[in-house]
Design an enzyme around this catalytic site. Sequence first.
Site, PDB file in Angstrom:
ATOM      1  N   HIS A 177      49.809  24.244  35.497  1.00 24.00           N
ATOM      2  CA  HIS A 177      49.654  23.617  36.585  1.00 24.00           C
ATOM      3  C   HIS A 177      51.530  23.208  37.117  1.00 24.00           C
ATOM      4  O   HIS A 177      51.618  22.433  36.276  1.00 24.00           O
ATOM      5  CB  HIS A 177      49.468  22.601  36.847  1.00 24.00           C
TER       6      HIS A 177
ATOM      7  N   TYR B 293      56.751  22.300  43.729  1.00 27.78           N
ATOM      8  CA  TYR B 293      56.051  23.487  43.526  1.00 27.78           C
ATOM      9  C   TYR B 293      58.311  24.316  42.731  1.00 27.78           C
ATOM     10  O   TYR B 293      57.979  25.523  42.322  1.00 27.78           O
ATOM     11  CB  TYR B 293      55.809  24.499  44.106  1.00 27.78           C
TER      12      TYR B 293
END
Length: 145
Positions: A102, A24
Amino acid sequence: MVAKILVVHGPNLNLLGRREPSIYGHTTLEDINRNLVAKAQAASVVLDTFQSNAEHELIDRVQEAMNDGTGFIIINPAALTHTSIALRDALAATNLPFVEIHLSNIYAREHFRHTSYFSDIAVGVISGLGAAGYELALQFALARQ
């Protein structure tokens, strides 16, 4: 004209910068929000952000968007992407355009992450571009003015 843009962050995104940075990234949610608000202000657009780990709170905030002047939604449903029919129904009920985002490429990850309950009703999907994906979604929303 987009009067206001709402950015919705789903479960565990409050841990950005600390949670699995190899997937991430190191950018925090606060950094992402601060950057988006500044870019929206530069374009004379109000941008609200909201994060929750609770599905019902996300649904409530999306429903509120129908009556608070929101013209566009940017949403990262996180893990709810693959499970939440209720959040999908809330987005559909608003009749507001939205981009699904995302940070990671969900199609290059575990098989259960390959299904999105949102993509077919979104005006666009951005996946795998990290925090820059939020900026691209904002650019798209601003261009719709």
